[in-house]
Design a protein around this motif. Structure first.
Motif, mmCIF file in Angstrom:
data_model
loop_
_atom_site.group_PDB
_atom_site.id
_atom_site.type_symbol
_atom_site.label_atom_id
_atom_site.label_comp_id
_atom_site.label_asym_id
_atom_site.label_seq_id
_atom_site.Cartn_x
_atom_site.Cartn_y
_atom_site.Cartn_z
ATOM 1 N N LEU A 86 0.707 -1.139 0.137
ATOM 2 C CA LEU A 86 -0.076 -0.060 0.125
ATOM 3 C C LEU A 86 0.854 1.306 -0.013
ATOM 4 C CD1 LEU A 86 -2.645 -1.035 2.418
ATOM 5 C CD2 LEU A 86 -3.180 -0.292 0.096
ATOM 6 N N PHE A 87 2.077 1.109 0.369
ATOM 7 C CA PHE A 87 3.071 2.183 0.441
ATOM 8 C C PHE A 87 4.307 2.272 -0.124
ATOM 9 C CE2 PHE A 87 0.816 1.665 4.487
ATOM 10 C CZ PHE A 87 0.304 2.963 4.567
ATOM 11 N N GLY A 88 4.748 1.023 -0.925
ATOM 12 C CA GLY A 88 6.060 1.069 -1.643
ATOM 13 C C GLY A 88 7.137 1.461 -0.774
ATOM 14 N N GLY A 89 7.245 1.278 0.400
ATOM 15 C CA GLY A 89 8.211 1.387 1.508
ATOM 16 C C GLY A 89 7.913 2.306 2.490
ATOM 17 N N GLU A 90 9.012 2.695 3.194
ATOM 18 C CA GLU A 90 8.802 3.560 4.471
ATOM 19 C C GLU A 90 8.507 4.836 3.969
ATOM 20 O OE1 GLU A 90 8.395 3.302 7.669
ATOM 21 O OE2 GLU A 90 7.982 1.164 7.288
ATOM 22 N N GLY A 91 9.240 5.265 2.817
ATOM 23 C CA GLY A 91 9.021 6.675 2.379
ATOM 24 C C GLY A 91 7.457 7.014 1.904
ATOM 25 N N GLY A 92 6.899 5.910 1.439
ATOM 26 C CA GLY A 92 5.438 6.021 0.996
ATOM 27 C C GLY A 92 4.569 6.219 2.060
ATOM 28 N N VAL A 93 4.766 5.672 3.396
ATOM 29 C CA VAL A 93 4.242 5.818 4.639
ATOM 30 C C VAL A 93 4.012 7.283 4.966
ATOM 31 C CG1 VAL A 93 3.958 5.311 6.980
ATOM 32 C CG2 VAL A 93 4.507 3.532 5.337
ATOM 33 N N ALA A 94 5.352 7.919 4.865
ATOM 34 C CA ALA A 94 5.617 9.362 5.313
ATOM 35 C C ALA A 94 4.763 10.207 4.145
ATOM 36 C CB ALA A 94 7.068 9.598 5.299
ATOM 37 N N LEU A 95 4.849 9.820 3.008
ATOM 38 C CA LEU A 95 4.254 10.450 2.041
ATOM 39 C C LEU A 95 2.735 10.608 2.052
ATOM 40 C CD1 LEU A 95 6.463 10.114 -1.194
ATOM 41 C CD2 LEU A 95 6.219 12.370 0.202
ATOM 42 N N SER A 96 2.394 9.452 2.346
ATOM 43 C CA SER A 96 0.868 9.201 2.793
ATOM 44 C C SER A 96 0.305 9.928 3.800
ATOM 45 C CB SER A 96 0.436 7.656 2.711
ATOM 46 O OG SER A 96 0.844 6.882 1.556
ATOM 47 N N ARG A 165 -3.818 17.979 -9.385
ATOM 48 C CA ARG A 165 -3.778 18.058 -10.991
ATOM 49 C C ARG A 165 -2.521 18.126 -11.395
ATOM 50 N NH1 ARG A 165 -6.579 22.787 -10.944
ATOM 51 N NH2 ARG A 165 -8.339 21.765 -10.632
ATOM 52 N N ALA A 166 -1.549 18.713 -11.102
ATOM 53 C CA ALA A 166 -0.335 18.652 -11.874
ATOM 54 C C ALA A 166 0.462 17.202 -11.679
ATOM 55 C CB ALA A 166 0.596 19.655 -11.080
ATOM 56 N N VAL A 167 0.102 16.392 -10.715
ATOM 57 C CA VAL A 167 0.754 15.257 -10.665
ATOM 58 C C VAL A 167 -0.152 14.182 -11.804
ATOM 59 C CG1 VAL A 167 1.348 13.152 -9.018
ATOM 60 C CG2 VAL A 167 1.723 15.417 -8.266
ATOM 61 N N VAL A 168 -1.289 14.095 -11.464
ATOM 62 C CA VAL A 168 -2.191 13.036 -12.160
ATOM 63 C C VAL A 168 -2.040 13.483 -13.665
ATOM 64 C CG1 VAL A 168 -3.139 12.125 -10.017
ATOM 65 C CG2 VAL A 168 -4.358 14.102 -11.357
ATOM 66 N N LYS A 169 -1.792 14.305 -13.785
ATOM 67 C CA LYS A 169 -1.775 15.180 -15.437
ATOM 68 C C LYS A 169 -0.534 14.466 -16.067
ATOM 69 C CE LYS A 169 -2.227 19.064 -18.601
ATOM 70 N NZ LYS A 169 -1.981 20.442 -18.517
ATOM 71 N N ARG A 170 0.366 14.086 -15.229
ATOM 72 C CA ARG A 170 1.611 13.519 -15.627
ATOM 73 C C ARG A 170 1.914 12.037 -15.463
ATOM 74 N NH1 ARG A 170 6.733 16.651 -13.159
ATOM 75 N NH2 ARG A 170 7.680 14.834 -14.543
ATOM 76 N N GLN A 171 1.149 11.556 -14.688
ATOM 77 C CA GLN A 171 1.108 9.982 -14.359
ATOM 78 C C GLN A 171 -0.254 9.382 -13.867
ATOM 79 O OE1 GLN A 171 4.072 10.493 -11.474
ATOM 80 N NE2 GLN A 171 2.826 9.823 -9.705
ATOM 81 N N PRO A 172 -0.596 8.152 -14.016
ATOM 82 C CA PRO A 172 -1.851 7.586 -13.972
ATOM 83 C C PRO A 172 -2.656 7.770 -12.535
ATOM 84 C CG PRO A 172 -0.589 6.133 -15.346
ATOM 85 C CD PRO A 172 0.415 6.977 -14.733
ATOM 86 N N PHE A 173 -1.514 7.845 -11.520
ATOM 87 C CA PHE A 173 -1.834 7.681 -10.040
ATOM 88 C C PHE A 173 -0.939 8.535 -9.320
ATOM 89 C CE2 PHE A 173 -3.780 3.686 -11.853
ATOM 90 C CZ PHE A 173 -5.089 3.945 -11.435
ATOM 91 N N LEU A 174 -1.316 8.875 -8.047
ATOM 92 C CA LEU A 174 -0.375 9.634 -7.159
ATOM 93 C C LEU A 174 0.937 8.392 -6.938
ATOM 94 C CD1 LEU A 174 -2.809 11.120 -4.608
ATOM 95 C CD2 LEU A 174 -1.476 12.200 -6.444
ATOM 96 N N GLY A 175 0.609 7.237 -7.006
ATOM 97 C CA GLY A 175 1.661 5.990 -6.634
ATOM 98 C C GLY A 175 2.528 6.005 -7.824
ATOM 99 N N GLY A 176 1.982 6.548 -9.014
ATOM 100 C CA GLY A 176 3.041 6.275 -10.198
ATOM 101 C C GLY A 176 2.136 5.528 -11.220
ATOM 102 N N GLU A 177 2.731 4.556 -11.613
ATOM 103 C CA GLU A 177 1.829 3.895 -12.742
ATOM 104 C C GLU A 177 0.703 3.061 -12.157
ATOM 105 O OE1 GLU A 177 2.067 3.706 -16.193
ATOM 106 O OE2 GLU A 177 3.489 5.324 -15.681
ATOM 107 N N GLY A 178 0.989 2.685 -11.007
ATOM 108 C CA GLY A 178 -0.539 2.077 -10.185
ATOM 109 C C GLY A 178 -0.466 2.983 -9.021
ATOM 110 N N PRO A 179 -1.756 2.454 -8.368
ATOM 111 C CA PRO A 179 -2.268 3.207 -7.208
ATOM 112 C C PRO A 179 -1.517 2.663 -5.865
ATOM 113 C CG PRO A 179 -3.673 1.560 -7.546
ATOM 114 C CD PRO A 179 -2.881 1.441 -8.583
ATOM 115 N N LEU A 180 -1.314 3.724 -4.798
ATOM 116 C CA LEU A 180 -0.905 3.453 -3.486
ATOM 117 C C LEU A 180 -1.907 4.007 -2.315
ATOM 118 C CD1 LEU A 180 2.965 4.285 -3.653
ATOM 119 C CD2 LEU A 180 1.937 1.860 -3.565
ATOM 120 N N PHE A 181 -1.752 3.892 -1.213
ATOM 121 C CA PHE A 181 -2.648 4.328 -0.287
ATOM 122 C C PHE A 181 -2.943 5.992 -0.237
ATOM 123 C CE2 PHE A 181 -4.264 5.341 4.091
ATOM 124 C CZ PHE A 181 -5.002 4.464 4.048
#
Length: 229
Positions: A86-96, A165-181
């Motif tokens: 759901l996070f892709g690592g500890e950095g993803g927890v902090a960003l979430s 808007r700026a992020v999802v205009k460049r990539q499909p999800f906040l998590g990148g190519e796939g979704p994260l939490f």
């Protein structure tokens, strides 16, 4: 073992609307975990699991009870490390955590205030009385007065979506190519609005609308199974 998710509903038990419960439903599906839901009105929450909680979401995972959507996501990540992260690592927890703070500060106040009369209308009679009393005390005015003028405030709300808007205009999800939490945190807010109201919080030509459509299609269309208001 099937996980139990306690979630909030109104008159129609097939239309859960809590943004926090939607975060958890998306997270459980992301992990590929079997779960069943127990729909509850506001006034019955305090009686579940021996009075274990005053709010939902709450999950029972075997002998473990976990409340709070973020805590549930952390539990799922730790308990099921072999399932998709759901996070892709500890950095993803902090960003979430940052995304959750941003959503709660930027999205929830406008959406929540705007939906007050429509949430009230979707509830059973006992819940209506509870909801009006508690929310009018919280917001300092009648539900209808708090929501009034949302059309005039809509442009400012849409302008506040610039970072998303700026992020999802460049990539499909906040998590990148796939979704994260992080995606589920924000999608939960817009699903709350979608289930309760036809009010156009997102412009049709906004990249945020395209991102939300992608979220609704995730996990065999989990979000879309509940029709829009």
């Amino acid at each position: 073992m099937t996980i139990t998710l306690y979630e909030l509903v109104g008159v129609d038990a097939a239309r859960p609307f809590s943004p926090h419960c939607w975060k958890v439903a998306f997270a459980l599906a992301h992990k590929g975990l079997d779960f069943t839901t127990v729909p509850l009105p506001f006034t019955q929450i305090g009686a579940i699991e021996g009075g274990a909680t005053k709010t939902v979401p709450l999950i029972r995972d075997g002998e473990t009870l976990v409340g709070d959507s973020f805590a549930i996501a952390l539990h799922l990540e730790e308990a099921y490390p072999d399932r998709p992260s759901l996070f892709g690592g500890e950095g993803g927890v902090a960003l979430s955590r940052f995304i959750e703070k941003w959503a709660n500060a930027t999205l929830v106040p406008f959406v929540g205030a705007s939906l007050l009369p429509e949430i009230h209308a979707a509830l059973e009679e006992d819940d209506q009385a509870y909801f009006r009393q508690t929310r009018e005390a919280r917001f300092g005015g009648a539900l209808e007065d708090v929501a009034r003028g949302r059309e005039e405030r809509l442009e400012a709300f849409r302008n506040a979506l610039v970072p998303l808007r700026a992020v999802v205009k460049r990539q499909p999800f906040l998590g990148g190519e796939g979704p994260l939490f992080a995606d589920y945190i924000v999608a939960g807010v817009f699903q709350w609005a979608r289930v309760i109201s036809p009010f156009p919080f997102i412009a049709e030509d906004d990249p945020v609308a395209d991102w939300f459509e992608r979220c609704l299609e995730l996990h065999d269309g989990l979000g879309r199974r509940v029709p829009a208001a």
